[in-house]
Design a protein around this motif. Structure first.
Motif, short mmCIF file in Angstrom:
data_model
loop_
_atom_site.label_atom_id
_atom_site.label_comp_id
_atom_site.label_asym_id
_atom_site.label_seq_id
_atom_site.Cartn_x
_atom_site.Cartn_y
_atom_site.Cartn_z
N ARG A 102 -2.37 48.54 52.75
CA ARG A 102 -1.38 49.13 51.84
C ARG A 102 -1.35 48.76 50.16
NH1 ARG A 102 3.79 46.86 55.00
NH2 ARG A 102 4.77 47.96 53.05
N ALA A 103 -1.81 47.29 50.10
CA ALA A 103 -1.68 47.07 48.80
C ALA A 103 -2.69 47.89 47.77
CB ALA A 103 -1.95 45.59 48.50
N ALA A 104 -3.79 48.38 48.41
CA ALA A 104 -4.81 49.09 47.81
C ALA A 104 -4.27 50.33 47.32
CB ALA A 104 -5.91 49.36 48.62
N ASP A 105 -3.03 50.87 47.71
CA ASP A 105 -2.54 52.20 47.36
C ASP A 105 -1.53 52.07 46.09
OD1 ASP A 105 -3.64 53.40 49.29
OD2 ASP A 105 -2.08 53.53 50.60
N SER A 108 -0.13 49.86 40.09
CA SER A 108 -0.12 48.71 39.02
C SER A 108 -0.07 47.67 39.77
CB SER A 108 1.09 48.86 38.31
OG SER A 108 2.25 48.48 39.24
N ALA A 109 -0.71 46.55 39.11
CA ALA A 109 -0.58 44.96 39.46
C ALA A 109 0.68 44.85 40.00
CB ALA A 109 -1.15 44.18 38.53
N GLU A 110 1.74 45.26 39.37
CA GLU A 110 3.20 44.90 39.60
C GLU A 110 3.55 45.25 41.06
OE1 GLU A 110 2.76 44.23 35.37
OE2 GLU A 110 2.35 45.93 37.02
N GLU A 111 3.24 46.53 41.26
CA GLU A 111 3.57 47.28 42.45
C GLU A 111 2.68 46.50 43.69
OE1 GLU A 111 3.17 51.63 44.68
OE2 GLU A 111 2.80 51.63 42.33
N PHE A 132 4.80 35.94 43.30
CA PHE A 132 3.42 36.51 42.72
C PHE A 132 4.09 36.25 41.04
CE2 PHE A 132 2.83 38.08 46.86
CZ PHE A 132 1.50 38.11 46.97
N TYR A 133 3.10 35.82 40.39
CA TYR A 133 3.33 35.66 38.96
C TYR A 133 2.25 36.35 38.27
CZ TYR A 133 7.14 32.26 39.43
OH TYR A 133 8.39 31.66 39.61
N LEU A 134 2.59 37.05 37.18
CA LEU A 134 1.62 37.79 36.42
C LEU A 134 1.71 37.61 34.97
CD1 LEU A 134 1.43 41.39 38.00
CD2 LEU A 134 -0.05 39.72 38.42
N VAL A 147 7.03 38.46 39.44
CA VAL A 147 7.32 39.84 39.74
C VAL A 147 7.60 40.13 41.25
CG1 VAL A 147 5.57 40.62 37.92
CG2 VAL A 147 4.84 40.07 40.25
N SER A 148 7.56 39.22 42.02
CA SER A 148 7.88 39.45 43.57
C SER A 148 7.96 38.22 44.11
CB SER A 148 7.04 40.56 44.21
OG SER A 148 5.63 40.28 44.26
N THR A 149 8.54 37.97 45.30
CA THR A 149 8.85 37.04 46.29
C THR A 149 9.10 37.46 47.68
OG1 THR A 149 11.22 36.51 46.20
CG2 THR A 149 9.89 35.65 44.45
N SER A 150 8.67 36.44 48.47
CA SER A 150 9.16 36.74 49.87
C SER A 150 9.70 35.21 50.17
CB SER A 150 7.89 37.08 51.03
OG SER A 150 6.93 36.09 51.05
N GLY A 151 10.95 35.69 51.12
CA GLY A 151 11.19 34.28 51.83
C GLY A 151 12.36 33.49 50.75
N LEU A 152 12.50 34.13 49.67
CA LEU A 152 13.44 33.33 48.69
C LEU A 152 14.48 34.34 48.20
CD1 LEU A 152 10.74 31.39 46.92
CD2 LEU A 152 12.41 30.36 48.63
N SER A 153 14.84 35.24 48.85
CA SER A 153 15.78 36.30 48.38
C SER A 153 17.14 35.82 48.01
CB SER A 153 15.79 37.51 49.24
OG SER A 153 16.46 36.94 50.63
N ALA A 154 17.47 34.84 48.75
CA ALA A 154 18.93 34.06 48.51
C ALA A 154 18.79 32.77 47.84
CB ALA A 154 19.57 33.99 49.83
#
Length: 248
Positions: A102-105, A108-111, A132-134, A147-154
Motif C-alpha cells: 500500500r505504501a508503494a502507491d 508523496s513521502a508525506e502520503e 514519522f518525521y520528514l 507528518v503522521s502518527t499511530s497510537g497517539l491520536s489523543a
C-alpha cells in the motif's frame, strides 16, 4: 519457557511456579483430574513472568488424564509446544506485506508516511505507537516535521513534538541527531523520565522504550526523515524484535 524460574521450579507445585497464569491453566488441569475430557488449546496467549516481566507468549498444549491401576485418574500429562515466534512472525509478516503493497502507491513521502502509520496502527501489539518525521522540502534541513502518527491520536505531550531540531543532541527530545550521525537505529530507554507518562495502549501499561531509525533515500547522504516506534512492554527487545523495526 521457565527462564528465571529455573531451578527453583524443580519439584515445586505448578500453582507456585506459574501464579501469573494459574487462573487460566489451573481450572483446565483440575477439570481433567476430576474426570473431564482431555483439553487442547492452539496458540493460546499467556503472559509469563519468565524474564522479570509479564511477557507475551503463545503455546499450543494439551492436558490428558493418566489412568491409575484402579481405573481412576492418577495424574495429568501436559504436552506443550511454544509457538510465540510463529504467531508473532506471522502477524509481523502481514504488516510488512501491507506496508509494501500500500505504501508503494503513495504519490508523496508525506502520503507514504500517513499510509504507513495507518497500517502500523493495526499492529499495536508489536508497535504500541509510531511517529514519522520528514525534512521539509526546500528548507535548510535543520529540523524535521511530524507528518503522521499511530497510537497517539489523543496524546499531545512532549513525546509528540511537531518539530525536532537536527543541529545538536537534545536530551528532552527524540535523538534524531544521534540517529543521523550514527546512520542506524538508536534505542531510547526510560521514556517516562524523558517525556512523562505515555498512553497505556493495548496492554494497559505505557511503553518505556522506543527505537528511532533514520529514513534514507537513494542518492542523498543525509536522512530524508525519521521513524520512531514504541517497544511493547510485553516483549523483550532482542535481535528478532529489533529486526522488525529495521524492516519497517
Amino acid at each position: 519457557v521457565l527462564g528465571v524460574k529455573h531451578p527453583a521450579s524443580m519439584g515445586a507445585p505448578g500453582e507456585k511456579v506459574w501464579p501469573e497464569v494459574w487462573h487460566i491453566v489451573g481450572p483446565m488441569i483440575n477439570a481433567v483430574r476430576a474426570g473431564g475430557p482431555a483439553t487442547f488449546h492452539e496458540h493460546l496467549q499467556l503472559f509469563l513472568n519468565s524474564r522479570g516481566f509479564g511477557e507475551e507468549t503463545f503455546h499450543t498444549f494439551s492436558y490428558s488424564p493418566i489412568p491409575d491401576d484402579e481405573g481412576g485418574i492418577g495424574g495429568v500429562l501436559n504436552t506443550v509446544q511454544e509457538t510465540t515466534e510463529q504467531v508473532q512472525d506471522d502477524r509481523q509478516l502481514r504488516m510488512l506485506r501491507d506496508l509494501a503493497a500500500r505504501a508503494a502507491d503513495a504519490k508523496s513521502a508525506e502520503e507514504a508516511c500517513r499510509t504507513a502509520a495507518g497500517i502500523l496502527a493495526l499492529n499495536d501489539s508489536d508497535l504500541p505507537f509510531s511517529l514519522f518525521y520528514l525534512r521539509p522540502p526546500g528548507s535548510d534541513s535543520s529540523y524535521a516535521e511530524l507528518v503522521s502518527t499511530s497510537g497517539l491520536s489523543a496524546y499531545a505531550g512532549p513525546a509528540k513534538p511537531s518539530r525536532v531540531a537536527l543541529t545538536a543532541a537534545d536530551p528532552a527530545s527524540w535523538p534524531f541527531w544521534e540517529a543521523e550521525h550514527l546512520g542506524r537505529e538508536v534505542i531510547v530507554d526510560q521514556l517516562s523520565a524523558r517525556f512523562g507518562p505515555l498512553p497505556q495502549g493495548r496492554w494497559g501499561e505505557p511503553p518505556e522504550r522506543a527505537v528511532v531509525l533514520p529514513l534514507s533515500r537513494p542518492g542523498h547522504p543525509r536522512p530524508h526523515g525519521f521513524f520512531v516506534a514504541g517497544v511493547s512492554p510485553r516483549r523483550k527487545l532482542d535481535e528478532r524484535y529489533l529486526g522488525l523495526f529495521r524492516l519497517t
